[in-house]
Design a protein around this motif. Structure first.
Motif, PDB file in Angstrom:
ATOM      1  N   UNK A 107       0.006 -24.074  -6.123  1.00 62.98           N
ATOM      2  CA  UNK A 107       0.864 -23.037  -5.543  1.00 62.98           C
ATOM      3  C   UNK A 107       1.589 -23.600  -4.332  1.00 62.98           C
ATOM      4  N   UNK A 108       2.866 -23.394  -4.259  1.00 57.37           N
ATOM      5  CA  UNK A 108       3.622 -23.882  -3.124  1.00 57.37           C
ATOM      6  C   UNK A 108       3.319 -23.095  -1.863  1.00 57.37           C
ATOM      7  N   UNK A 109       3.576 -23.711  -0.734  1.00 62.48           N
ATOM      8  CA  UNK A 109       3.308 -23.062   0.538  1.00 62.48           C
ATOM      9  C   UNK A 109       4.311 -21.943   0.782  1.00 62.48           C
ATOM     10  N   UNK A 110       3.786 -20.796   1.146  1.00 62.80           N
ATOM     11  CA  UNK A 110       4.613 -19.656   1.505  1.00 62.80           C
ATOM     12  C   UNK A 110       4.457 -19.437   2.998  1.00 62.80           C
ATOM     13  N   UNK A 111       5.547 -19.355   3.709  1.00 63.22           N
ATOM     14  CA  UNK A 111       5.463 -19.211   5.159  1.00 63.22           C
ATOM     15  C   UNK A 111       5.653 -17.765   5.582  1.00 63.22           C
ATOM     16  N   UNK A 112       4.904 -17.390   6.599  1.00 59.50           N
ATOM     17  CA  UNK A 112       5.003 -16.063   7.183  1.00 59.50           C
ATOM     18  C   UNK A 112       5.070 -16.230   8.684  1.00 59.50           C
ATOM     19  N   UNK A 113       6.070 -15.701   9.327  1.00 61.38           N
ATOM     20  CA  UNK A 113       6.167 -15.749  10.775  1.00 61.38           C
ATOM     21  C   UNK A 113       5.419 -14.562  11.352  1.00 61.38           C
ATOM     22  N   UNK A 114       4.465 -14.829  12.239  1.00 62.01           N
ATOM     23  CA  UNK A 114       3.605 -13.793  12.786  1.00 62.01           C
ATOM     24  C   UNK A 114       3.944 -13.575  14.254  1.00 62.01           C
ATOM     25  N   UNK A 115       4.326 -12.377  14.619  1.00 57.30           N
ATOM     26  CA  UNK A 115       4.576 -12.036  16.017  1.00 57.30           C
ATOM     27  C   UNK A 115       3.243 -11.812  16.699  1.00 57.30           C
ATOM     28  N   UNK A 116       3.169 -12.175  17.984  1.00 59.64           N
ATOM     29  CA  UNK A 116       1.898 -12.152  18.701  1.00 59.64           C
ATOM     30  C   UNK A 116       1.236 -10.783  18.662  1.00 59.64           C
ATOM     31  N   UNK A 117       1.960  -9.705  18.902  1.00 65.60           N
ATOM     32  CA  UNK A 117       1.405  -8.364  18.830  1.00 65.60           C
ATOM     33  C   UNK A 117       2.546  -7.374  18.725  1.00 65.60           C
ATOM     34  N   UNK A 118       2.260  -6.212  18.216  1.00 69.91           N
ATOM     35  CA  UNK A 118       3.291  -5.195  18.099  1.00 69.91           C
ATOM     36  C   UNK A 118       3.620  -4.638  19.479  1.00 69.91           C
ATOM     37  N   UNK A 119       4.888  -4.397  19.716  1.00 68.51           N
ATOM     38  CA  UNK A 119       5.305  -3.882  21.015  1.00 68.51           C
ATOM     39  C   UNK A 119       4.877  -2.429  21.169  1.00 68.51           C
ATOM     40  N   UNK A 120       4.290  -2.106  22.310  1.00 68.96           N
ATOM     41  CA  UNK A 120       3.891  -0.735  22.600  1.00 68.96           C
ATOM     42  C   UNK A 120       5.089   0.033  23.130  1.00 68.96           C
ATOM     43  N   UNK A 121       4.928   1.340  23.247  1.00 66.89           N
ATOM     44  CA  UNK A 121       6.011   2.185  23.744  1.00 66.89           C
ATOM     45  C   UNK A 121       6.253   1.929  25.221  1.00 66.89           C
ATOM     46  N   UNK A 122       7.489   2.123  25.649  1.00 69.13           N
ATOM     47  CA  UNK A 122       7.832   2.050  27.069  1.00 69.13           C
ATOM     48  C   UNK A 122       7.432   3.368  27.713  1.00 69.13           C
ATOM     49  N   UNK A 123       6.664   3.283  28.821  1.00 67.69           N
ATOM     50  CA  UNK A 123       6.116   4.466  29.469  1.00 67.69           C
ATOM     51  C   UNK A 123       6.602   4.539  30.913  1.00 67.69           C
ATOM     52  N   UNK A 124       6.842   5.751  31.451  1.00 69.30           N
ATOM     53  CA  UNK A 124       7.263   5.867  32.844  1.00 69.30           C
ATOM     54  C   UNK A 124       6.100   5.649  33.812  1.00 69.30           C
ATOM     55  N   UNK A 125       6.379   5.002  34.923  1.00 70.01           N
ATOM     56  CA  UNK A 125       5.454   4.897  36.048  1.00 70.01           C
ATOM     57  C   UNK A 125       5.924   5.812  37.163  1.00 70.01           C
ATOM     58  N   UNK A 126       7.233   5.804  37.438  1.00 65.86           N
ATOM     59  CA  UNK A 126       7.830   6.755  38.376  1.00 65.86           C
ATOM     60  C   UNK A 126       8.946   7.499  37.660  1.00 65.86           C
ATOM     61  N   UNK A 127       9.430   8.581  38.257  1.00 68.82           N
ATOM     62  CA  UNK A 127      10.511   9.349  37.671  1.00 68.82           C
ATOM     63  C   UNK A 127      11.291  10.063  38.747  1.00 68.82           C
TER      64      UNK A 127
END
Length: 340
Positions: free
Chosen positions: A1-21
């Motif tokens: 079987x030939x090599x199949x490549x998959x690019x893996x991102x380090x982690x899924x991005x979480x939502x942007x949350x407010x600290x101040x408003x």
């Protein structure tokens, strides 16, 4: 079987949350995680809309960033106080550095305040860095494992570095220059081999700023050649950190549409850099002054920055993203071998 490549991102991005408003201009956060109680502590500038003169305010979270205390002023004397650099030195020992002035640039000095609880700060005195008059701005401070503090700062259009061995009360007065044409310098220090990385921006004359980096193992010798980091486009607000695996990660903003977006690049040696990873892609918002909070992951950080929504409204808030990838993992082959 030939090599199949998959690019893996380090982690899924979480939502942007407010600290101040709110309608205030909240800008340039400095962030730590307390070793006393695990609280996240954010010190930031709150600027007057008419003059952009600032005071320093603080907010804390004791539930991993899910909620934040009502922001409160901690350095507010009537002068212009901006550009906080917050550190914890030991249990129940915090220190804050910032610029302070009452008029033109020549009135500005770098100041120090201390705290035992990371909530209330007591202003100490301006720092003597060996200059006969004022003009120092934009401090950034890192702490070494042995307690040494290394600070980068700007004076005029040049970048400098100084060190302290007494928790920032006194500093060397050698006035060591990092670069003669360098704005908004920031530092990172790698304990494993004593390597310093400095990043800074340069205006080539057209206000489309370029970004450069330098490395050294001697904080009083920056004679090595600068490396192009972001020589094209319009680039601002760099801040380098050392990741748990020893790699450098350098965050900055680059112009996009009517505002800026945040990006990051990684490097093992501080000279050769991976391709940029885009963190924000918000053409209707202006994202500025990123400040990463490094944890135990070698591939992601908790990131804080200022966001103007919509861009141009001048109602910046401090926001955070709990899990921001800083790299793309090596390509992995299906037969069990990786691309590295």
């Amino acid at each position: 079987m030939g090599a199949i490549t998959v690019t893996v991102v380090a982690s899924a991005a979480a939502a942007v949350e407010p600290v101040t408003g709110g309608p205030e201009i909240d800008y340039q956060a400095s962030v730590i995680r307390s070793d006393d109680d695990g609280a996240r502590i954010v010190v930031f500038e709150r600027l007057a809309p008419a003059t952009y003169s600032g005071d320093l305010w603080l907010t804390r979270s004791t539930d991993d960033g899910a909620s934040w205390s009502t922001p409160a002023p901690i350095i507010a004397t009537g002068a212009n106080e901006r550009h906080p650099a917050l550190l914890q030195l030991a249990p129940s020992s915090y220190v804050l550095f910032y610029l302070k002035g009452t008029g033109g640039l020549s009135t500005y000095r770098l100041w120090r305040a201390t705290s035992t609880d990371g909530i209330a700060f007591t202003e100490q005195a301006p720092l003597d860095l060996g200059w006969p008059g004022g003009g120092e701005i934009n401090p950034h401070v890192v702490r070494h494992a042995d307690g040494t503090l290394t600070m980068s700062y700007q004076r005029g259009s040049a970048a400098y570095v100084a060190q302290s061995n007494d928790d920032g009360a006194t500093w060397d007065t050698q006035r060591t220059q990092i670069a003669g044409d360098a704005l908004l310098p920031r530092l990172a220090y790698r304990e494993s081999d004593g390597l310093y990385l400095a990043s800074y921006q340069v205006n080539p004359g057209n206000n489309a700023l370029q970004m450069f980096v330098k490395t050294t193992t001697d904080p009083h010798d920056w004679s090595g050649a600068a490396q192009d980091f972001a020589p094209e486009g319009n680039n601002h607000d760099s801040l380098p950190v050392v990741m748990p695996d020893g790699a450098f990660a350098l965050f900055w903003i680059r112009a996009a549409g009517s505002g800026f977006d945040v990006a990051v690049r990684r490097s093992v040696d501080g000279a050769n850099w991976a391709e940029a990873v885009a963190i924000t892609d918000t053409p209707d918002q202006d994202d500025v002054e990123p400040h990463p909070l490094v944890g135990t992951s070698a591939t992601s950080v908790e990131l804080y920055w200022g966001r103007d929504d919509p861009a141009g409204s001048m109602t910046y808030d401090i926001v955070r993203q709990a899990d921001v990838p800083v790299m793309v993992v090596d390509t992995i082959f299906a037969d069990g071998f990786d691309a590295g």
